[in-house]
Design an enzyme around this catalytic site. Structure first.
Site, PDB file in Angstrom:
ATOM      1  N   CYS A  37       0.809  -1.227   0.000  1.00  0.00           N
ATOM      2  CA  CYS A  37       0.000   0.000   0.000  1.00  0.00           C
ATOM      3  C   CYS A  37       0.843   1.278   0.000  1.00  0.00           C
ATOM      4  CB  CYS A  37      -0.955  -0.019   1.198  1.00  0.00           C
ATOM      5  SG  CYS A  37      -0.203  -0.652   2.699  1.00  0.00           S
TER       6      CYS A  37
ATOM      7  N   HIS B 212      -2.901   6.371   4.219  1.00  0.00           N
ATOM      8  CA  HIS B 212      -1.442   6.484   4.371  1.00  0.00           C
ATOM      9  C   HIS B 212      -0.980   7.825   3.797  1.00  0.00           C
ATOM     10  CE1 HIS B 212      -1.285   2.474   5.715  1.00  0.00           C
ATOM     11  NE2 HIS B 212      -0.556   1.898   4.775  1.00  0.00           N
TER      12      HIS B 212
END
Ligand code: A2P
Length: 335
Positions: free
Chosen positions: A128, A241
């Site tokens: 990710c 994120h």
């Protein structure tokens, strides 16, 4: 044309996002099979207005399946992805089990869609943080080759799975109620804290998570000599994120040129007006399809006219399920 889809790990954090992505992107599946551990067999989940019953994962679960989306552990992927492939499915795996294998494409559809064509039954979805970082620097690399890439990440708890997300919520409730906080799934308390420790430490002092940027970045950008280093940090954010990036290129890219390149890049939103406090944040990009890039400026420490940038993306969506469903879309376009 039929497209029978299975989700392995359907009850997890990424699994739940798979159901949302299939529905939101109107993925044209003919049938949908939801697989998880024995614990979840019989559980009901909804997708696109229909209810589905979760089945326990078994070796014969993949009969008639065309696309198998895997969002369980690396160990489960290693055991069951070859079984699914041999049963005739194309596996798109979100774990790190196959990412660096030479005959397994590692795909970010906006960056290297053609790699998906070379699959032999298994396609890997990248890490990710690698996705969120490469969405910002990949389009620049196409204009001028990257010579050095340094990132520091601020990674949401969703990357550690559904139980870890529940742990942050529970720690919050316990703190408000004045109860002692329990640390069960994570190496440290996450509430009011952060830690530079994601995945295990390796012999060179970096964590496995940090080395993923180097190794996966080289493969996705088709740049085997890419010099990249990361410090990956878990922060008490639920599902987005954020990545601070310092990057140098063979030929200098000025901030305005970078803004213009990224402004035309698919899947990227330039959100960069610091004077108005406009820059990507985890809350702004939660459940957003695009990765936000801002704070684009010259890296004043670089002799080579490098850039500093800030990139934010939804870990469960673009960092995982959305990217995998986009890969599935590439596959059905070709059928
Ligand atoms: P279950 O909910 O039944 O444990 P997360 O990464 O969010 O923790 O999710 C992990 C996913 O992997 C869940 O759907 C979980 O199912 C699934 N899983 C865990 N162990 C197994 C197993 N032995 N067989 C199949 N699925 C599993």
């Amino acid at each position: 044309m039929s497209c029978n889809v299975a989700i392995v790990g359907a009850t997890g954090a990424v699994g739940a996002e798979f159901l949302i992505q299939l529905e939101q992107r109107r993925f044209p599946f003919t049938s949908l099979k939801l697989l998880a551990s024995d614990r979840s067999a019989g559980k009901k989940l909804r997708c696109a207005g229909k209810e589905y019953t979760v089945e326990a994962l078994r070796p014969d679960s993949f009969k008639g399946v065309n696309i198998a989306l895997f969002s369980a552990s690396t160990a489960i992927a290693k055991e069951y992805a070859p079984i699914a492939r041999d049963a005739g499915a194309v596996v798109i795996d979100n774990s790190s089990a196959f990412r660096l294998e030479s005959d397994v494409p590692l795909v970010v559809p906006e960056i290297n869609p053609d790699a998906a064509r070379r699959h032999k039954g298994i396609i890997a979805n990248p890490n990710c943080t690698t996705i969120v970082a490469l969405m910002a620097v990949g389009p620049l690399h196409k204009v001028s080759k990257i010579t050095r890439l340094i990132i520091s990440s601020y990674q949401a708890i969703s990357g550690a799975g559904a139980e870890a997300m529940a742990e942050l919520e529970q720690q919050t409730r316990d703190w408000v109620a004045g109860r002692p906080l329990k640390v069960e799934t994570q190496p440290q308390q996450i509430l009011f804290n952060l830690y530079p420790h994601i995945d295990v430490f390796t012999d060179n002092g970096y964590t496995k998570e940090e080395m993923k940027l180097t190794f996966e970045g080289r493969k996705i950008l088709d740049h085997p000599t890419l010099k990249a280093a990361a410090t990956c940090v878990r922060v008490p954010v639920m599902r987005c994120h954020s990545v601070s990036i310092n990057v140098e290129f063979e030929r200098k890219i000025a901030p305005d040129e970078a803004r213009s390149i990224l402004g035309k890049s698919s899947g990227v939103e330039v959100f960069d007006n610091p004077a108005k406090a406009e820059y990507p944040t985890p809350l702004r990009y939660t459940q957003k399809e695009k990765v936000g890039v801002g704070r684009i400026r010259e890296d004043i420490s670089s002799d080579r006219g490098g850039l500093a940038l800030w990139s934010v993306g939804d870990q469960l969506a673009k960092g995982a399920a959305q990217n995998a469903v986009q890969i599935a879309e590439l596959l059905i376009k070709r059928r």
